[in-house]
Motif scaffolding. Sequence first.
Motif, PDB file in Angstrom:
ATOM      1  N   ASN A 238       0.511  -1.010   0.201  1.00 56.48           N
ATOM      2  CA  ASN A 238       0.501   0.165  -0.159  1.00 56.48           C
ATOM      3  C   ASN A 238       0.751   1.232   0.064  1.00 56.48           C
ATOM      4  N   THR A 291      -5.211  -4.088  -5.134  1.00 51.98           N
ATOM      5  CA  THR A 291      -4.082  -4.290  -3.511  1.00 51.98           C
ATOM      6  C   THR A 291      -3.889  -2.442  -2.879  1.00 51.98           C
ATOM      7  N   ASN A 293      -5.150   0.825  -3.821  1.00 48.91           N
ATOM      8  CA  ASN A 293      -6.608   1.676  -3.452  1.00 48.91           C
ATOM      9  C   ASN A 293      -7.514   0.942  -2.983  1.00 48.91           C
ATOM     10  N   GLU A 294      -8.017   1.143  -2.361  1.00 47.13           N
ATOM     11  CA  GLU A 294      -9.110   0.360  -1.322  1.00 47.13           C
ATOM     12  C   GLU A 294     -10.307   0.229  -2.036  1.00 47.13           C
ATOM     13  N   THR A 295     -10.916   1.627  -1.724  1.00 41.62           N
ATOM     14  CA  THR A 295     -11.867   1.855  -2.426  1.00 41.62           C
ATOM     15  C   THR A 295     -12.032   1.577  -3.999  1.00 41.62           C
ATOM     16  N   ARG A 298     -12.791  -2.505  -3.772  1.00 43.34           N
ATOM     17  CA  ARG A 298     -14.307  -2.713  -3.603  1.00 43.34           C
ATOM     18  C   ARG A 298     -15.227  -2.322  -4.360  1.00 43.34           C
TER      19      ARG A 298
END
Length: 377
Positions: A238, A291, A293-295, A298
């Motif tokens: 990250n 991996t 960017n979490e947004t 999702r």
Amino acid sequence: MSPSLDDAPDFSGLIELSRLGDLDLKPVILRVQTDLFLTASVRDRKTVEAFESLAGGLIPTVDDETAEIVARKLAPFPATPQSVLAALAARGGEIRDLIIAQAPDLSARVIEAALADGSDIAAAIARRADLSRSLIEEMASRDVAAIDLALAENWQLALQGTTIALLVGRARTRPDLAQALLARPDLAPGDLAPLFLFADEELREAIGRAVGSRAALRPSPPMPREAGAVLTGFSGRNDVAGFVAALAEMLGLPRNFLGATPDPSQRYELLTLALRAAGLHEEEAVYVFLTLNETVARSVDRVYDLVKLFRTIPSGAARDLLSAVLDKPLPERLNGGTAHQPYTAPDAVRPRMAPAAAERAPLRPALPGRVRQSASN
């Protein structure tokens, strides 16, 4: 047979009556007389002079709505007296622009009336259908947003060469101009490459094919063999700053290259082009999408769209599209294509790779449902 103005009723008495109290018949009289003038079977000198006198007296006094209705009817009509056009142009605003854009002939009198309030009428002139190529180029060279948009929206003009290059170049940072150019049916997809991120899916495919056919005629520089391992390493930790810095260094781009897009939602599309240009495998790119960017990770639909874009653009075409979008040529050679490429991102840790890693064996990340299903097809 259509009536002539000589046959029309005399409204002079009504005009006098309209000046009394709150009764205002001037808008009605002007609209009726305008329709009679347009439909008259005969327009001799006496007829034209009568309408010229009546309209010239009423136009400065009526409301904007009436003036605009009359302007839309009279502006393109060849027999409209220049004095009437001048009276309409003198009202300014949209009414003036209608006259400038649509009048078959622009006399000095009309232009002088349009300029009376100090306005710049160049944008209105850019909407005309009879502009010469030299005048189009001269107007485009001014770099005025209103003129650029008027030229782009004027489908009656044939945009060519220098004009296309200027407008498309400015549209990189102007979404309204970009959409106007992309909507034109006469521009070749290859000319629209700098606007790739603004295009819809169908036009993106056409642009990709056009750019790809040119890119296929020359070799692409080899990327560092460890590019995939380095980038997935940063993404897995990250480390966004390190990831972007390393990717920019691989491609010879400034570290802030993702900020070149006016719309933040386009940055991942730009990132996808960069990953393709860097020569990553599809599964490495998917790993980054899941991996970094979490947004983004999702959203199955978002990841699916990015993977689809990655698949449809060849590596060579991605380099050219990246260069066109950023308005920056990418280096043809990076350290001769063989030397080690250092990664000096902030807090970057050079990964320690086994020999097999140098061959960049494809990763096997867990893919979102839609991506996995598409891949199996």
